[in-house]
Design an enzyme around this catalytic site. Structure first.
Site, short mmCIF file in Angstrom:
data_model
loop_
_atom_site.label_atom_id
_atom_site.label_comp_id
_atom_site.label_asym_id
_atom_site.label_seq_id
_atom_site.Cartn_x
_atom_site.Cartn_y
_atom_site.Cartn_z
N GLY A 186 7.33 7.33 12.01
CA GLY A 186 7.20 8.33 13.01
C GLY A 186 6.58 9.47 12.61
O GLY A 186 6.77 9.90 11.46
N CYS A 220 -8.84 16.54 -16.66
CA CYS A 220 -8.41 17.83 -17.48
C CYS A 220 -8.86 17.58 -18.99
O CYS A 220 -8.98 18.51 -19.68
CB CYS A 220 -7.02 18.07 -17.11
SG CYS A 220 -6.87 18.64 -15.43
N CYS A 260 -2.32 19.67 -17.34
CA CYS A 260 -2.37 18.65 -16.95
C CYS A 260 -2.98 17.50 -18.01
O CYS A 260 -3.65 18.03 -18.82
CB CYS A 260 -3.39 18.34 -15.93
SG CYS A 260 -3.56 16.84 -14.87
N ASP A 278 5.72 -2.30 14.56
CA ASP A 278 6.26 -1.48 15.11
C ASP A 278 5.53 -0.54 15.94
O ASP A 278 4.48 -0.58 15.65
CB ASP A 278 7.14 -0.39 14.09
CG ASP A 278 6.21 0.53 13.24
OD1 ASP A 278 5.46 -0.29 12.52
OD2 ASP A 278 6.48 1.52 13.28
N HIS A 318 -7.34 13.59 -10.97
CA HIS A 318 -6.59 14.67 -11.07
C HIS A 318 -5.56 15.14 -10.23
O HIS A 318 -4.32 15.00 -10.33
CB HIS A 318 -7.21 16.13 -11.27
CG HIS A 318 -6.41 17.10 -11.30
ND1 HIS A 318 -5.67 17.61 -12.48
CD2 HIS A 318 -6.03 18.04 -10.48
CE1 HIS A 318 -4.99 18.79 -12.22
NE2 HIS A 318 -5.33 19.09 -10.82
N GLN A 344 11.98 3.98 13.85
CA GLN A 344 11.46 5.21 14.53
C GLN A 344 12.78 5.97 15.27
O GLN A 344 13.83 5.79 14.86
CB GLN A 344 10.81 4.23 15.43
CG GLN A 344 9.53 3.76 14.93
CD GLN A 344 8.47 4.74 14.41
OE1 GLN A 344 8.83 5.74 14.32
NE2 GLN A 344 7.59 4.01 13.58
N CYS A 368 -4.49 14.54 -17.38
CA CYS A 368 -5.25 13.58 -17.03
C CYS A 368 -6.51 13.44 -17.52
O CYS A 368 -7.15 14.19 -18.30
CB CYS A 368 -5.52 13.59 -15.39
SG CYS A 368 -6.72 14.90 -14.85
N ASP A 408 0.88 -1.46 5.18
CA ASP A 408 1.49 -1.32 6.42
C ASP A 408 1.27 -2.49 7.43
O ASP A 408 0.48 -3.26 7.01
CB ASP A 408 1.28 0.10 6.75
CG ASP A 408 -0.29 0.28 6.85
OD1 ASP A 408 -1.11 -0.65 7.12
OD2 ASP A 408 -0.82 1.49 7.03
N SER A 409 1.75 -2.26 8.56
CA SER A 409 1.72 -3.59 9.47
C SER A 409 0.66 -3.14 10.53
O SER A 409 0.37 -4.36 11.19
CB SER A 409 3.05 -3.40 10.28
OG SER A 409 3.41 -2.24 11.12
N GLY A 410 -0.12 -2.03 10.78
CA GLY A 410 -0.80 -1.78 11.80
C GLY A 410 -0.32 -1.19 12.89
O GLY A 410 -0.97 -0.55 13.91
N GLY A 411 1.05 -0.80 12.69
CA GLY A 411 1.73 -0.03 13.90
C GLY A 411 1.28 1.34 13.82
O GLY A 411 1.41 1.93 14.92
N ASP A 438 4.17 7.41 0.44
CA ASP A 438 2.73 7.32 0.18
C ASP A 438 1.97 8.37 1.05
O ASP A 438 2.59 8.93 2.08
CB ASP A 438 2.30 5.97 0.63
CG ASP A 438 2.58 5.63 2.30
OD1 ASP A 438 1.33 6.23 2.87
OD2 ASP A 438 3.68 5.39 2.59
#
Length: 453
Positions: free
Chosen positions: A301, A391, A386, A224, A417, A274, A388, A141-144, A348
């Protein structure tokens, strides 16, 4: 640097992505934008044929789709959940474990890596992936986000009494009694006060691009300003224009750095949409940035949960269909399905590992907390459904004991998990779009996860 008003010719003359082409730049040559592409494979509206009633309830046509993002470090089948490794690590989990559980890409935070260990260190190491021993695609990400979290959003520093009593955007600068801003914004950029040692740092669109180029992720975001839902309408309008002008500066600096930093893989640049909760502002931002030569788009946003799908749909309706869309910061099952069906390709969130460190774990029947005494003699896996590593090898009773004993591996086991749970749910949603069962899959998944609704 060219002024924003004189960038039209520059942006129009830059190369566009060519699907299917992923050449590696030769030493001494600038990276090519053709190293990144997005290919749409299935539209939800065509594969699942939603009813008129469903479309009406959604507020408009479903924009969901499946596709493939191609980067210099591999492909991402979308929709996809992008696990967060803020400081070049998914907390408590090795990159090898993330690969084993099916994560397709990881996202790190440019602001935090700039402060520690420094973007120059990652550049010298060969980039983010090489530095952290992750072979797949990466995002930064940009730091925004820090503009909001350290500024107006930091511990609710904004003085809402002043905002409510004044129609002017300047009232948003009024600080609540006893609060402090750690970020101060102007039209050129932002001053940050480091949360580590109190040092002051300057971020501008050009600085953000330079930092992200050094970090070397496959996908990065334009700088942004992230506003809050509490900011006034006047401030939202002013901020949107500031973000638009910053977007132009980011594109210009991004392509300048591509020419300067030869021999590097191409890094895709996403613009960030935004506009808070306002339809006209979201559509305007999507239209304005959609005409710029970005490789994809982030929908940013602070979003009210009940409006998430509507806002994603507004943006998806305006943005170019042949470019990917990333929704920043969601992971709850109902939010994920809402985002997917309205056009988000990737998203994310830190939540799977954050809640894991408090002993919370996901199951198809809801989220539970291992600190409860009932797990002391529970020798079942976290979820019988699951596949994973956790599990397959450990029981609830054992991990309950680890948390009670304050053993660090407890967070590792639950994080593995939880990440697998979200990654697989999104993978299954992608398959359901392709085989025409998405709406049935969504209904059954949410019925089980939220039984009291």
């Amino acid at each position: 640097m060219p002024s924003p008003e004189n960038l039209t010719d520059l942006l129009a003359s830059t190369p566009v992505a060519v699907p299917g082409q992923t050449p590696t730049p030769t030493s001494g040559q600038p990276a090519s934008q053709s190293e990144f592409s997005f290919r749409l494979t299935t539209r939800l509206s065509e594969s699942c044929a939603p009813t008129a009633a469903a479309i009406a309830e959604n507020g408009g046509a479903f924009q969901g789709r499946t596709g493939v993002i191609t980067t210099p470090h591999g492909t991402i089948k979308t929709p996809a959940f992008i696990a967060v490794g803020t400081k070049a690590t998914v907390k408590a989990v090795l990159p090898e474990a993330m690969e084993e559980l099916g994560a397709q890409a990881l996202l790190s935070n440019a602001y935090h890596l700039y402060l520690q260990p420094g973007a120059d260190v990652l550049d010298a190491a060969g980039g983010l992936g090489q530095f952290m021993n992750w072979q797949g695609p990466t995002f930064t990400d940009s730091g925004g986000f820090q503009v909001m979290s350290l500024g107006s959003g930091f511990k609710k520093v904004i003085n809402m009494d002043a905002v409510a009593s004044s129609p002017h955007a300047g009232a948003d600068d009024s600080v609540a009694v006893g609060k402090e801003r750690l970020a101060h914004i102007d039209d050129d950029g932002v001053w940050f006060k480091s949360h580590l040692n109190g040092d002051m740092h300057r971020f501008t669109p050009e600085v953000s691009m330079a930092v992200q180029h050094q970090i070397g992720a496959d996908i990065m975001f334009a700088f942004d300003e992230l506003t809050t839902l509490l900011n006034s309408r006047g401030y939202q309008e002013m901020s949107l224009e500031r973000t638009r002008l910053w977007a132009l500066r980011c594109i210009a600096e991004h392509f300048r750095l591509n020419q300067e930093r030869t021999g590097k893989p191409y890094q895709a640049l996403f613009g960030v949409i935004q506009g808070a909760q306002y339809e006209d502002l979201r559509r305007k931002a999507s239209h304005d940035l959609g005409e710029m030569n970005f490789d994809g788009y982030g929908i940013g946003g602070a979003l009210e949960k009940e409006n998430l799908g509507t806002i994603v749909r507004w943006c998806s309706e305006e943005l170019p269909e042949n470019k990917p869309r990333h929704l920043l910061g969601i992971s709850e099952p109902d939010d994920i399905f809402t985002a997917i069906e309205n056009g988000a390709d990737t998203f994310d969130c830190v939540s799977p590992t954050r809640v894991a460190r408090t002993s919370a774990f996901y199951t198809p029947d809801g989220r539970f907390n291992l600190s409860g005494a009932r797990y002391k003699h529970d020798f079942a896996p976290l979820s019988k459904e699951c596949d994973c590593y956790t599990c397959e090898h450990y029981t609830r009773a054992y991990i309950h004991h680890l948390f009670k004993a304050k053993e660090m591996v407890s967070a590792t086991l639950v994080s593995i998990h939880n990440e697998r749970f979200v990654v697989k749910m999104v993978d299954d949603a992608r398959l359901a779009i392709e085989d025409g069962t998405f709406f049935d899959f969504k209904a059954e998944t949410l019925r089980r996860y939220y039984p009291k609704r």
